[in-house]
Design an enzyme around this catalytic site. Structure first.
Site, PDB file in Angstrom:
ATOM      1  N   GLY A   1      14.411 -23.502  33.196  1.00  0.00           N
ATOM      2  CA  GLY A   1      13.353 -24.646  33.293  1.00  0.00           C
ATOM      3  C   GLY A   1      13.026 -25.053  34.627  1.00  0.00           C
ATOM      4  N   THR A   2      14.008 -24.806  35.638  1.00  0.00           N
ATOM      5  CA  THR A   2      13.703 -24.909  36.941  1.00  0.00           C
ATOM      6  C   THR A   2      12.303 -24.067  37.635  1.00  0.00           C
ATOM      7  OG1 THR A   2      16.068 -25.313  37.418  1.00  0.00           O
ATOM      8  CG2 THR A   2      14.802 -24.787  39.275  1.00  0.00           C
TER       9      THR A   2
ATOM     10  N   ASN B   1      17.714 -36.712  31.724  1.00  0.00           N
ATOM     11  CA  ASN B   1      18.804 -35.859  31.225  1.00  0.00           C
ATOM     12  C   ASN B   1      20.148 -36.827  31.396  1.00  0.00           C
ATOM     13  OD1 ASN B   1      17.589 -35.225  34.014  1.00  0.00           O
ATOM     14  ND2 ASN B   1      19.729 -34.719  34.354  1.00  0.00           N
TER      15      ASN B   1
ATOM     16  N   GLN C   1      14.714 -31.696  28.294  1.00  0.00           N
ATOM     17  CA  GLN C   1      15.484 -32.207  27.247  1.00  0.00           C
ATOM     18  C   GLN C   1      14.674 -32.677  26.143  1.00  0.00           C
ATOM     19  OE1 GLN C   1      18.633 -32.490  27.507  1.00  0.00           O
ATOM     20  NE2 GLN C   1      19.175 -31.731  29.842  1.00  0.00           N
TER      21      GLN C   1
ATOM     22  N   GLY D   1      15.367 -22.566  27.353  1.00  0.00           N
ATOM     23  CA  GLY D   1      15.985 -22.123  26.173  1.00  0.00           C
ATOM     24  C   GLY D   1      17.273 -22.556  25.805  1.00  0.00           C
ATOM     25  N   HIS D   2      18.051 -22.634  26.984  1.00  0.00           N
ATOM     26  CA  HIS D   2      19.646 -23.100  26.823  1.00  0.00           C
ATOM     27  C   HIS D   2      19.929 -24.526  26.125  1.00  0.00           C
ATOM     28  CE1 HIS D   2      20.901 -24.717  30.629  1.00  0.00           C
ATOM     29  NE2 HIS D   2      19.726 -24.285  30.941  1.00  0.00           N
TER      30      HIS D   2
ATOM     31  N   THR E   1       9.523  -7.580  34.344  1.00  0.00           N
ATOM     32  CA  THR E   1       9.691  -7.152  33.185  1.00  0.00           C
ATOM     33  C   THR E   1      10.201  -8.346  31.956  1.00  0.00           C
ATOM     34  OG1 THR E   1       9.887  -4.970  33.872  1.00  0.00           O
ATOM     35  CG2 THR E   1      10.907  -5.240  31.680  1.00  0.00           C
TER      36      THR E   1
ATOM     37  N   CYS F   1      30.468 -35.159  43.071  1.00  0.00           N
ATOM     38  CA  CYS F   1      31.232 -35.077  44.154  1.00  0.00           C
ATOM     39  C   CYS F   1      30.482 -34.305  45.396  1.00  0.00           C
ATOM     40  CB  CYS F   1      32.439 -34.539  43.647  1.00  0.00           C
ATOM     41  SG  CYS F   1      33.683 -34.441  45.237  1.00  0.00           S
TER      42      CYS F   1
HETATM   43  N1  PLP Z   1      14.804 -30.478  33.880  1.00  0.00           N
HETATM   44  C1  PLP Z   1      15.886 -31.110  33.425  1.00  0.00           C
HETATM   45  C2  PLP Z   1      15.556 -32.704  32.816  1.00  0.00           C
HETATM   46  C3  PLP Z   1      17.117 -30.575  32.813  1.00  0.00           C
HETATM   47  O1  PLP Z   1      17.818 -31.378  32.228  1.00  0.00           O
HETATM   48  C4  PLP Z   1      17.435 -29.395  33.283  1.00  0.00           C
HETATM   49  C5  PLP Z   1      18.807 -28.858  33.196  1.00  0.00           C
HETATM   50  O2  PLP Z   1      19.651 -29.561  33.022  1.00  0.00           O
HETATM   51  C6  PLP Z   1      16.445 -28.639  34.129  1.00  0.00           C
HETATM   52  C7  PLP Z   1      15.133 -29.288  34.123  1.00  0.00           C
HETATM   53  C8  PLP Z   1      16.664 -27.267  34.624  1.00  0.00           C
HETATM   54  O3  PLP Z   1      16.874 -26.319  33.594  1.00  0.00           O
HETATM   55  P1  PLP Z   1      17.452 -24.902  33.916  1.00  0.00           P
HETATM   56  O4  PLP Z   1      18.892 -25.199  33.830  1.00  0.00           O
HETATM   57  O5  PLP Z   1      16.789 -23.843  32.628  1.00  0.00           O
HETATM   58  O6  PLP Z   1      16.814 -24.386  35.088  1.00  0.00           O
END
Ligand code: PLP
Length: 391
Positions: free
Chosen positions: A71-72, A150, A178, A199-200, A236, A324
């Protein structure tokens, strides 16, 4: 000891159906999908089928999906692509409660000389949409607003904001990491230009994400390399994970109804039981307009980290609303943006459920958590102080 996993916004269990579908791609189906021979070409065909499944979940066309590593990466790609496509525009509009995948990037963009507007939220975590509209200008290259938060699960009206951005000729991106798999999404008729997913978070594997890019959206790649993903993301393909994400898309689509009925009912059962058994406990975030699986509860006058540790002793996994950093416990930027008082933000716990949770598990948490809060409060100087004040 049994694990009771209520931390599904952090990551989800890979569905066994997904694992099964992925396994051959670690053994006999190891061909490179770009190869000329049919051994690799067959994997290429299977990737196309997986892309269709993921597109189906979003109401998108397969060619509008670009696979990424997470996602990042999807978030970074979307925002950087919009800035590269509009070099004359120097402003980004986003919110104060984005995940670090957007927030930290935007803070970095400020150092690079861009202007970033962080739109505020109210005490319930609802976005100040008027403020956002007022700050969209001719200098805005992109508006990036998350679909679901999130930490609190609060949903933002992204389809409405996307239409407003389109009317002004501004690109719109949503971090839907999310939201995808938890609420129905249909991008076909809307105005959202780009959407990130991971995906996760939807019972697929880690290390795979995707970016939806609406046909016709100006785009330039973030990772420059080979011609994979039609030249839009070099590298790839992570074939096993792509196949897994396709199966995960089918899985969450098949269970969408259950997520919004049974899982939501479990979340509500947990929340109402805890609120009725623990005094000075309140829900953080708009209780009506939020994800069906998420409950963020502030247990005032206790430290979230201590609650997590003691719950861990009973096999219960959740997350806290503080991080923290440098030895001091900083409340999360989301709760701070909402104006949650210090004594509540510190004791905030996020419970995030999934299809794999049961009523027995919820009842177990309801049995064990109130005594934990009670015990911690007896040791808390803040609690003693609050009791003396009300006595
Ligand atoms: N955006 C949101 C709202 C998330 O909750 C998260 C992960 O917690 C991410 C982006 C980042 O996703 P990833 O862990 O696949 O990089």
């Amino acid at each position: 000891m049994k694990t009771i996993y209520l931390d599904n916004n952090a990551t989800t269990r890979v569905a066994p159906e997904v694992v099964e579908e992925m396994l051959p791609y670690f053994s006999e189906r190891y061909g490179n999908p770009s190869s000329m021979h049919s051994f690799g070409g067959q994997v290429g065909k299977e990737i196309r089928a997986a892309r269709e499944k993921l597109a189906g979940l979003l109401g998108a066309r397969p060619e509008e999906i670009i696979y990424t590593s997470c996602g990042t990466e999807s978030d970074n790609t979307a925002i950087r692509a919009a800035l590269a496509a509009n070099p004359g525009r120097r402003q980004v509009v986003t919110t104060r409660v984005e995940h670090p995948a957007v927030k930290s990037l935007c803070e970095h963009l400020v150092k690079e000389g861009y202007r970033v507007t962080f739109v505020p939220v109210d005490r319930s975590g609802r976005l100040d949409v008027d403020y956002l509209y007022e700050h969209m200008t001719e200098d805005t290259a992109i508006v990036s607003v998350m679909w679901a938060n999130n930490e609190t699960g609060v949903l933002f009206p992204v389809e409405q904001i996307a239409r407003a951005a389109k009317e002004r000729g501004i690109a719109f991106h949503t971090d839907a990491v999310q939201a995808v798999g938890k609420i129905p999404i249909d991008l076909s008729a809307g105005a959202i230009d780009m959407l990130s997913l991971s995906g996760h978070k939807l019972h697929g594997p880690k290390g795979i994400g995707a970016l939806y890019v609406r046909k016709g959206t100006k785009f330039s790649p973030f990772l420059i390399g080979g011609h994979q993903e039609s030249g839009r993301r070099g590298g790839t393909e992570n074939t096993a994970a792509i196949i897994g994400l396709g199966r995960a898309a089918e899985f969450v689509s098949d269970h969408m109804e259950e997520e919004n009925t049974r899982v939501k009912a479990l979340r509500d059962r947990l929340e109402s039981a805890l609120l009725s058994r623990v005094t000075h406990a309140v829900v953080n975030g708009d209780p009506e307009n939020r994800l069906p699986n998420t409950s963020n509860i502030a247990f005032e006058f206790v430290e979230g980290e201590s609650i997590l540790l003691m719950m861990d002793g009973h096999g219960i996994c959740a997350s806290s609303g503080s991080a923290c950093t440098s030895g001091s416990l900083e409340p999360s930027h989301v709760l701070r943006a909402m104006g949650v008082p210090y004594t509540a933000a510190h004791g905030s716990i996020r419970f995030s459920l999934s299809l794999y949770n049961t009523e027995e598990e919820i009842d177990y948490v309801v049995e064990h958590l109130p005594p934990i809060i009670e015990r911690l409060r007896q040791m808390s100087p803040f609690w003693q102080h609050a009791c003396e004040k009300t006595a």
